[in-house]
Design a protein around this motif. Structure first.
Motif: not given
Length: 421
Positions: A107-108, A113-116, A140-143
């Motif tokens: 769930i995003v 914060s995007i890191n977790p 965009d962060h390739n995650a």
């Protein structure tokens, strides 16, 4: 009809039984067999009709049937707000908890914060429930990669476009694989939504369930005439007179949310603002306090009009009128849920009378104008130009865009009136 007759696999039938679903709702009966056939679906269903399970169960069945090898994204569910993302994602996780296969649901959403979230996506995910902006950030962060997504669900499409996500939607759709199953759900179908559906879907089957009993809850609707400067004191009077344990108050702007909440707190009523510029942590805290009755009043913008389920909420007050009849429906629908009764009160001033009449016309209702002793309005109704629709102070009517100067004048006028209230 039972879930076992809809074509679901035995583990899914067992899962819905374990979490307490008794019989499928109308949208589930209509949509699940159609989705299981594999074609695109255009679904018309109101919030609260059970449509999350209507698309989640076939999505999980497709995953159970097809997953092999390394984990990759199978289903992407796009929703308009953080609150709805959590609600939909948690509903899917409840189902997954009772399945024999380990299925990872992420769930995003923005505002945190995007890191977790990037860490949570390491190793991939089977299903992602996302808001548009944060989904694109993660890409965009390739995650996250969505180029092999098998099923794409667009939930509450009308609200997504209302919130201005057209550009983000175009970018996301361009990144999806050409061969996929699309499930498109919306409560209403204005021209922009219809155009998006026509562009996104391939020969869809239409599933329409707009007459669910839940869409006609036991809500007493009232309209009270009051001058703008006296609305806060009238609100305080109504809260104390009716002894509401909780009340959800809708306003037009974040400034109004904070101002009205502050005024109520000064008068001994526990209140807090709730709007889209709060961080996700702040919004979650306010909502949790309101649900737990630690707050008596939540003063909110339309960010709370959809995707928030508050059990046994006795009252909703439209301190400012909504911009459209559709928003009116979603606002008052926060009360009178799950078989409970509720009351929805709209404050109507001389300036907003014409707008209220337009809402009533589109809702096919006519509410008697009430007056509360001690708060009788002194302002008279303005004369409306012949053959015209009045553009009101609370954002106007959808489709009637204002100039920047008009908006600045109205913001100044509203701020002045709030200072008096």
């Amino acid at each position: 009809m039972s879930f076992s007759t809809l074509g679901l696999l035995p583990p899914l039938v067992s899962a819905v039984t374990e979490i307490g679903y008794q019989v499928p709702t109308a949208i589930q009966r209509a949509a699940i067999p159609v989705i299981l056939r594999g074609g695109d679906v255009l679904g018309a269903a109101q919030t609260g009709s059970g449509k999350t399970a209507a698309f989640a169960l076939p999505l999980l069945q497709s995953l159970l049937d097809n997953r092999n090898g390394p984990r990759q994204l199978h289903g992407l569910v796009l929703v308009p707000t953080r609150e709805l993302a959590v609600q939909v994602g948690e509903s899917i996780r409840k189902l997954v908890a009772h399945l024999p296969m380990h299925i990872k649901v992420a769930i995003v959403f923005g505002g945190v914060s995007i890191n977790p979230q990037m860490m949570a996506l390491r190793g991939g995910a089977d299903i992602v429930v996302a808001t548009p902006g944060r989904l694109l950030d993660l890409i965009d962060h390739n995650a996250l990669k969505i180029g092999r997504t098998a099923m794409f669900v667009l939930d509450e499409a009308d609200r997504l476009l209302d919130l201005g996500f057209s550009e983000e939607l175009n970018r996301i759709i361009a990144l999806l694989p050409p061969q996929r199953q699309n499930l498109f759900f919306s409560a209403t179908f204005p021209p922009l939504v219809q155009a998006l559906a026509e562009r996104m879907l391939h020969q869809p089957e239409r599933v329409e369930v707009l007459s669910e009993p839940v869409s006609k809850p036991d809500i007493v609707q009232r309209a009270i005439m009051v001058d703008v400067p006296h609305r806060t004191m009238l609100l305080k009077h109504l809260i104390k007179e009716n002894q509401w344990s909780r009340v959800l108050v809708f306003v037009a702007t974040k400034y109004a949310a904070e101002h009205v909440a502050e005024k109520l707190n000064r008068n001994g009523i526990r209140a807090a603002a709730f709007h889209g510029e709060f961080s996700q942590g702040a919004r979650s805290e306010v909502l949790a306090d309101f649900k737990a009755c630690r707050l008596q009043v939540m003063v909110a913008t339309d960010v709370a009009a959809r995707g928030i389920d508050i059990a046994r909420l006795p009252a909703v007050v439209n301190y400012d009128l909504p911009r459209s009849a559709v928003d009116y429906t979603h606002r008052i629908g926060r009360t009178g849920r799950a078989g409970e009764s509720g009351v929805a009160i709209s404050f109507v001033s001389a300036e907003t009378e014409q707008h209220m009449r337009l809402i009533e016309k589109r809702q096919e209702i006519r509410l008697e104008r009430e007056q509360v002793r001690g708060f009788e309005p002194e302002q008279t109704l303005p004369a409306a130009p012949a053959n015209s629709v009045t553009d009101t102070v609370n954002g106007g009517i959808k489709g009637k865009r204002k100039s920047k100067k008009d908006k600045l004048r109205e913001a100044a006028a509203q701020a002045a009136s709030l200072q008096q209230s």
